[in-house]
Design a protein around this motif. Sequence first.
Motif, mmCIF file in Angstrom:
data_model
loop_
_atom_site.group_PDB
_atom_site.id
_atom_site.type_symbol
_atom_site.label_atom_id
_atom_site.label_comp_id
_atom_site.label_asym_id
_atom_site.label_seq_id
_atom_site.Cartn_x
_atom_site.Cartn_y
_atom_site.Cartn_z
ATOM 1 N N GLU A 48 0.639 -1.281 -0.442
ATOM 2 C CA GLU A 48 0.351 -0.460 -0.217
ATOM 3 C C GLU A 48 0.942 1.548 -0.269
ATOM 4 N N VAL A 49 1.822 1.257 0.712
ATOM 5 C CA VAL A 49 2.742 2.860 0.688
ATOM 6 C C VAL A 49 3.467 2.270 -0.575
ATOM 7 N N ILE A 50 4.074 1.173 -0.744
ATOM 8 C CA ILE A 50 5.212 1.503 -2.423
ATOM 9 C C ILE A 50 3.967 2.414 -3.606
ATOM 10 N N VAL A 51 2.686 2.112 -3.048
ATOM 11 C CA VAL A 51 2.169 2.059 -4.137
ATOM 12 C C VAL A 51 1.843 3.760 -4.073
ATOM 13 N N ALA A 52 1.488 4.051 -3.093
ATOM 14 C CA ALA A 52 0.511 5.477 -2.381
ATOM 15 C C ALA A 52 2.065 6.830 -2.867
ATOM 16 N N ALA A 53 3.509 5.711 -2.695
ATOM 17 C CA ALA A 53 4.369 6.256 -2.899
ATOM 18 C C ALA A 53 4.524 7.221 -4.500
ATOM 19 N N ALA A 54 4.659 5.575 -5.141
ATOM 20 C CA ALA A 54 4.453 5.752 -6.339
ATOM 21 C C ALA A 54 3.825 7.070 -7.342
ATOM 22 N N LEU A 55 2.639 6.419 -6.629
ATOM 23 C CA LEU A 55 1.664 7.749 -7.370
ATOM 24 C C LEU A 55 1.940 8.968 -7.110
ATOM 25 N N ALA A 56 2.345 9.531 -5.997
ATOM 26 C CA ALA A 56 2.830 10.806 -5.691
ATOM 27 C C ALA A 56 4.251 10.947 -5.786
ATOM 28 N N ALA A 57 4.810 10.429 -6.317
ATOM 29 C CA ALA A 57 6.546 10.537 -7.213
ATOM 30 C C ALA A 57 5.686 10.581 -8.947
ATOM 31 N N LEU A 58 5.014 9.592 -9.151
ATOM 32 C CA LEU A 58 4.644 10.626 -10.383
ATOM 33 C C LEU A 58 4.400 12.109 -10.907
ATOM 34 N N LYS A 59 3.259 12.586 -9.729
ATOM 35 C CA LYS A 59 2.664 13.703 -9.639
ATOM 36 C C LYS A 59 3.749 14.614 -9.785
ATOM 37 N N HIS A 60 5.227 14.544 -9.222
ATOM 38 C CA HIS A 60 5.624 15.493 -8.701
ATOM 39 C C HIS A 60 6.510 15.464 -9.806
ATOM 40 N N HIS A 61 6.723 14.405 -10.483
ATOM 41 C CA HIS A 61 8.094 14.117 -11.571
ATOM 42 C C HIS A 61 7.562 14.151 -12.260
ATOM 43 N N GLY A 62 6.970 14.951 -13.788
ATOM 44 C CA GLY A 62 6.376 14.791 -14.946
ATOM 45 C C GLY A 62 7.244 13.498 -15.906
ATOM 46 N N ASN A 63 8.754 13.648 -15.495
ATOM 47 C CA ASN A 63 9.313 13.040 -16.943
ATOM 48 C C ASN A 63 10.071 11.711 -15.772
ATOM 49 N N LEU A 64 9.056 11.557 -14.617
ATOM 50 C CA LEU A 64 9.223 9.673 -13.904
ATOM 51 C C LEU A 64 8.511 8.361 -15.001
ATOM 52 N N THR A 65 9.017 7.379 -14.713
ATOM 53 C CA THR A 65 8.001 5.915 -15.276
ATOM 54 C C THR A 65 8.041 5.111 -13.958
ATOM 55 N N LEU A 66 6.968 4.725 -13.553
ATOM 56 C CA LEU A 66 7.485 3.763 -12.498
ATOM 57 C C LEU A 66 6.876 2.335 -13.319
ATOM 58 N N LEU A 67 7.833 1.139 -13.680
ATOM 59 C CA LEU A 67 7.550 -0.023 -12.969
ATOM 60 C C LEU A 67 7.146 -0.466 -11.380
ATOM 61 N N LEU A 68 5.828 -1.468 -11.517
ATOM 62 C CA LEU A 68 6.069 -1.436 -10.108
ATOM 63 C C LEU A 68 6.139 -3.405 -10.076
ATOM 64 N N VAL A 69 7.171 -3.722 -9.267
ATOM 65 C CA VAL A 69 7.242 -5.083 -9.094
ATOM 66 C C VAL A 69 6.722 -5.733 -8.095
ATOM 67 N N GLY A 70 6.545 -6.990 -8.087
ATOM 68 C CA GLY A 70 5.334 -8.094 -7.250
ATOM 69 C C GLY A 70 3.827 -8.284 -7.894
ATOM 70 N N ASP A 71 2.943 -9.279 -7.053
ATOM 71 C CA ASP A 71 1.644 -9.934 -7.368
ATOM 72 C C ASP A 71 1.394 -9.317 -7.691
ATOM 73 N N GLU A 72 1.013 -9.141 -9.727
ATOM 74 C CA GLU A 72 -0.129 -8.282 -10.306
ATOM 75 C C GLU A 72 -1.544 -8.001 -9.892
ATOM 76 N N SER A 73 -2.166 -9.000 -9.190
ATOM 77 C CA SER A 73 -3.186 -9.326 -8.605
ATOM 78 C C SER A 73 -3.417 -7.869 -7.822
ATOM 79 N N CYS A 74 -2.950 -8.297 -7.173
ATOM 80 C CA CYS A 74 -3.100 -7.337 -5.658
ATOM 81 C C CYS A 74 -2.460 -6.359 -6.053
ATOM 82 N N LEU A 75 -1.069 -5.741 -7.053
ATOM 83 C CA LEU A 75 -1.176 -4.435 -7.135
ATOM 84 C C LEU A 75 -2.425 -3.489 -7.398
ATOM 85 N N ARG A 76 -3.338 -4.636 -8.759
ATOM 86 C CA ARG A 76 -3.955 -3.748 -9.145
ATOM 87 C C ARG A 76 -4.980 -3.511 -8.719
#
Lengths: 340, 340
Positions: free
Chosen positions: B17-45
């Motif tokens: 949960e915290v990684i996903v929340a941090a990822a979404l916040a970072a994408l907002k703050h950095h326009g040049n950022l692409t993130l690959l979220l690595v982990g259990d797909e169904s859980c992350l989705r």
Amino acid sequence: MNVALALDAMSGDRGPEVIVAAALAALKHHGNLTLLLVGDESCLRQLLPSVVEFDPSRLRIVHAPEVVSMHERPSIALRNKRNSSMRVAIDLVKNAEAAACVSSGNTGALMAIARFVLKTLPGIDRPAICTALPGVTRPTHMLDLGANVDSTSEELFRFAVMGSVLASAIDNTPSPKVALLNIGQEEIKGNDTVKQTAALLEASELNYAGFVEGDDIFASKVDVIVCDGFVGNVALKASEGVAHLVKHVMREEFSRGLLSRLMAGIASPVLGRVGRRMDPRRYNGASFLGLRGSVVKSHGSADALSFEYAIDEAILEVEKKVPERISDLLEHLLVARKED
Amino acid sequence: MNVALALDAMSGDRGPEVIVAAALAALKHHGNLTLLLVGDESCLRQLLPSVVEFDPSRLRIVHAPEVVSMHERPSIALRNKRNSSMRVAIDLVKNAEAAACVSSGNTGALMAIARFVLKTLPGIDRPAICTALPGVTRPTHMLDLGANVDSTSEELFRFAVMGSVLASAIDNTPSPKVALLNIGQEEIKGNDTVKQTAALLEASELNYAGFVEGDDIFASKVDVIVCDGFVGNVALKASEGVAHLVKHVMREEFSRGLLSRLMAGIASPVLGRVGRRMDPRRYNGASFLGLRGSVVKSHGSADALSFEYAIDEAILEVEKKVPERISDLLEHLLVARKED
């Protein structure tokens, strides 16, 4: 039991005034105390109040014309300063005129002179420096804090014995929990010396509690933490650095504008209590362990209150016969090890 | 410049949960950022909000069915967890699909896998862990914090090179002041390794500032402090221990009775500012230096804000090409040394 202490009255950053003030306060608080103030006689005599409120036989000046400076090389101080207040104070312990010495002078010189004059206890090659550090519920004794830079596992084992005796004496704990300072990463848990020391401690009768990490120093988890002098010195000073940083930030934030200053005023009773609980002066007085006699090192910048804590530490060590008990316990443990 | 990072989304104490929340916040703050979220797909989705507010091409889930646990032995994790989120995230860096990896998982396992998959830079045998620590006026970078327990002077010299590059990149300092951590006692100033490292640094083109002591870590005296991993780890954790103790004492004193609680309420704006300045989350994100790629270790207990700081650290390292610059500077210094 009467306790006579030799105070190196000339060392330290703040001059003999604070030592004399601490001496007078300690004499008031301890009826069984006799103090030998070692230093320049005329200087010390001027500092003593004209009306002395206690039995003058309890406070004697022992003249010593020289002073070991704070940055003098230990080897030079040992060779050339035989009439220094530091040397004469330790000589008084050697000659059994005093049971212990307290100095806020140059740590390296004090250790070199104490080791040369008093000699180490049987079975001890390397004395160590030990102090109590504040914790969440109670203090923890930590050693070595810088007397040695490279220590073998046998030396660390002996530090554990010395720390255990000191903690037992000071805190009235019959069987203090002794731990080894280590780092937290699994596969690489500790270097070879730490692992070998752990084996020695596990096989001994000491109450060995295993490894602890740096943050456990202040967590009141164990009574004694053993480490080599390089690590111990860095950990101690890093901790002082953080405490200083917190103080700096608090002071800055509480003086940022009128409103903050007002809040500081309102909160000052509580901030004062916090300050008193964290006051490093209460922890002043590091013990040099492993010598044939007690030597307590006060912080160089100690004020009178702080120096009195170092005097209290020396009195306790004398009353509890710490050097004798170290010698006895070490002998017992080494005999037990051979019999195994 | 576009920056793609692989986030190990399954490690850490607080779950994805915290990684996903941090990822979404970072994408907002950095326009040049692409993130690959690595982990259990169904859980992350499930954790991703249904309405995704940004270009979905900037956030991709990479499935990894296994997780390296916090207490797994590094060697076991390396051998048996080839489909773990940690391993797959590092594989993405190896395959140049991501420029760096951020994980809040098991430090030992992360280092072992990163070292095995990415390999070390030419001239580096031992990667080191480096982090920024708060100071009176500005942070100081310190390494090694526990990747190694015994280091030679050549290894410490290389740590100095790596730390200098990182400080220069992160703080925009052209020639960072680099110091060696030592203990303060004169005659016995440091062990042989420290003395030999000092000689190597003095002869180099690095901006070598000499020895510092433990309390200087937080005094903003230098930009980089070099030490072996045992000492660094203990110093770091001892500092955390003191900070924790201060917090504990403050909390206890400010909740001692109604009046104290009232004072806490009144002083809370200032206490809040103090807390924010000392907030360890702002210093989250330790760099693994010396690898062919950037790996940033977040604290295991990081929350979303804290993890985002670790992401920021990784972005900076990628943008400033830290691994390449380490390699270049080291080669330059070693060639210069030979020519002397």
